[in-house]
Design a protein around this motif. Structure first.
Motif, short mmCIF file in Angstrom:
data_model
loop_
_atom_site.label_atom_id
_atom_site.label_comp_id
_atom_site.label_asym_id
_atom_site.label_seq_id
_atom_site.Cartn_x
_atom_site.Cartn_y
_atom_site.Cartn_z
N PHE A 35 5.27 3.46 -19.03
CA PHE A 35 4.40 2.68 -18.15
C PHE A 35 4.27 3.36 -16.78
CE2 PHE A 35 5.40 -1.22 -20.80
CZ PHE A 35 4.12 -1.30 -21.33
N GLY A 36 5.36 4.00 -16.35
CA GLY A 36 5.30 4.74 -15.08
C GLY A 36 4.24 5.82 -15.12
N GLY A 37 4.13 6.50 -16.26
CA GLY A 37 3.09 7.50 -16.42
C GLY A 37 1.70 6.88 -16.36
N TYR A 38 1.56 5.70 -16.93
CA TYR A 38 0.27 5.00 -16.89
C TYR A 38 -0.14 4.69 -15.45
CZ TYR A 38 -3.01 1.09 -17.27
OH TYR A 38 -4.10 0.25 -17.13
N PHE A 39 0.83 4.32 -14.61
CA PHE A 39 0.54 3.96 -13.23
C PHE A 39 0.57 5.16 -12.27
CE2 PHE A 39 1.55 -0.20 -14.96
CZ PHE A 39 0.60 -1.00 -14.33
N GLY A 40 0.69 6.35 -12.82
CA GLY A 40 0.60 7.56 -12.00
C GLY A 40 1.86 7.92 -11.24
N PRO A 42 5.42 9.97 -10.70
CA PRO A 42 6.06 9.54 -9.45
C PRO A 42 5.22 9.79 -8.20
CG PRO A 42 6.93 11.66 -10.08
CD PRO A 42 5.93 11.28 -11.15
N GLU A 43 3.97 10.30 -8.36
CA GLU A 43 3.19 10.68 -7.19
C GLU A 43 2.74 9.48 -6.37
OE1 GLU A 43 2.68 11.92 -10.18
OE2 GLU A 43 3.26 14.03 -9.91
N ASN A 44 2.27 8.41 -7.04
CA ASN A 44 1.69 7.30 -6.28
C ASN A 44 1.80 5.99 -7.07
OD1 ASN A 44 -0.20 7.70 -8.31
ND2 ASN A 44 -1.63 8.77 -6.97
N ASN A 45 1.22 4.94 -6.50
CA ASN A 45 1.10 3.63 -7.14
C ASN A 45 2.45 2.95 -7.42
OD1 ASN A 45 -1.66 3.83 -7.12
ND2 ASN A 45 -1.83 4.49 -9.25
N TRP A 46 3.46 3.23 -6.60
CA TRP A 46 4.77 2.61 -6.82
C TRP A 46 4.68 1.09 -6.67
CZ3 TRP A 46 9.24 4.01 -8.86
CH2 TRP A 46 9.51 5.37 -9.02
N LEU A 47 3.98 0.62 -5.65
CA LEU A 47 3.88 -0.83 -5.42
C LEU A 47 3.14 -1.52 -6.56
CD1 LEU A 47 3.17 -0.99 -1.56
CD2 LEU A 47 5.30 -1.49 -2.77
N ILE A 48 2.09 -0.87 -7.06
CA ILE A 48 1.34 -1.45 -8.18
C ILE A 48 2.22 -1.48 -9.43
CG2 ILE A 48 -0.70 -1.20 -9.64
CD1 ILE A 48 -2.08 0.22 -7.33
N TYR A 49 2.99 -0.43 -9.63
CA TYR A 49 3.90 -0.38 -10.77
C TYR A 49 4.94 -1.50 -10.69
CZ TYR A 49 7.68 1.34 -13.77
OH TYR A 49 8.67 1.44 -14.71
N LEU A 50 5.50 -1.71 -9.50
CA LEU A 50 6.50 -2.77 -9.32
C LEU A 50 5.87 -4.14 -9.53
CD1 LEU A 50 8.50 -1.42 -6.24
CD2 LEU A 50 9.18 -1.42 -8.65
N LEU A 51 4.60 -4.29 -9.15
CA LEU A 51 3.88 -5.54 -9.40
C LEU A 51 3.74 -5.78 -10.90
CD1 LEU A 51 2.30 -7.85 -7.96
CD2 LEU A 51 0.24 -6.49 -8.31
N PHE A 52 3.41 -4.71 -11.64
CA PHE A 52 3.31 -4.81 -13.10
C PHE A 52 4.65 -5.20 -13.72
CE2 PHE A 52 4.08 -2.64 -17.15
CZ PHE A 52 3.10 -3.23 -17.94
N VAL A 53 5.74 -4.56 -13.24
CA VAL A 53 7.08 -4.86 -13.77
C VAL A 53 7.44 -6.31 -13.48
CG1 VAL A 53 9.54 -4.34 -13.55
CG2 VAL A 53 7.88 -2.48 -13.63
N LEU A 54 7.07 -6.82 -12.31
CA LEU A 54 7.32 -8.23 -11.98
C LEU A 54 6.61 -9.14 -12.98
CD1 LEU A 54 8.29 -10.53 -10.15
CD2 LEU A 54 6.23 -10.18 -8.77
#
Length: 200
Positions: A35-40, A42-54
């Motif tokens: 899923f991390g790869g889907y959200f781009g 380690p370069e970007n979108n960390w906050l969006i990824y954490l929102l998805f994990v939530l």
């Protein structure tokens, strides 16, 4: 776009598989990496990824805490928002949601068809048999419920409430999620845990 959807489908398949495996944390970790790869990452979108994990965590909690789907619904909404923040396009979000849900349902159906059962986390449900032969004692003994027929009062996701002869009990579905008002029977009892299956 195709690569993103492929990563989303793979992540959903791995995460759904984790629900049916005893050593599920390995699959959960692998799924989160995909899923991390889907959200781009380690370069970007960390906050969006954490929102998805939530959102994902809220959906998982829904499996263990029967609350008429409120937690799961909030989790799905949060996940959809994370998809939108990635794509910024309604059609792409719709494709992502359909791909995620379809993969989850199909993967779950395949595991159930193979005879696998939902594995409940030891943090929520004790997998160890708690009986007098194993040295355990308890004031609650529900062995008399084995093979008794009843009906679900709430949805089992997989934990919920069921009625047997007018008496309410907390039970655990030993198969797929079951809606309210489903005829069931008690398959086995382990300590204070009552495991049920759909009748028929």
């Amino acid at each position: 776009m195709f690569l993103n959807i492929a990563l989303l489908v793979l992540g959903a398949a791995i995460l759904t598989t984790a629900v049916f495996m005893r050593h599920s944390m390995l699959y959960v970790g692998l799924g989160l990496v995909v899923f991390g790869g889907y959200f781009g990452l380690p370069e970007n979108n960390w906050l969006i990824y954490l929102l998805f994990v939530l959102g994902l965590v809220l959906v998982i909690i829904e499996f263990y805490v029967p609350d008429f789907g409120i937690t799961g619904l909030i989790g799905l909404v949060v996940m959809v928002i994370s998809f939108y923040l990635v794509h910024d396009d309604v059609i792409s979000v719709l494709i992502a949601v359909i791909a995620f849900l379809a993969t989850t349902l199909i993967t779950g159906a395949i595991h159930l068809a193979m005879g696998r059962e939902l594995q409940i986390s030891p943090q929520f449900i004790l997998n160890t048999s708690m009986n007098s032969e194993s040295g355990y004692s308890s004031s609650k003994n529900f062995d008399y419920l084995i093979d008794q027929k009843g009906v679900t009062v709430t949805a089992l996701r997989p934990v919920g409430r069921a009625s047997f002869d007018g008496e309410l009990f907390e039970v655990v579905s030993n198969e797929d999620m079951l809606p309210a008002d489903t005829p069931i029977y008690v398959e086995r009892v382990e300590g204070s845990k009552i495991y049920v299956r759909k009748e028929g």
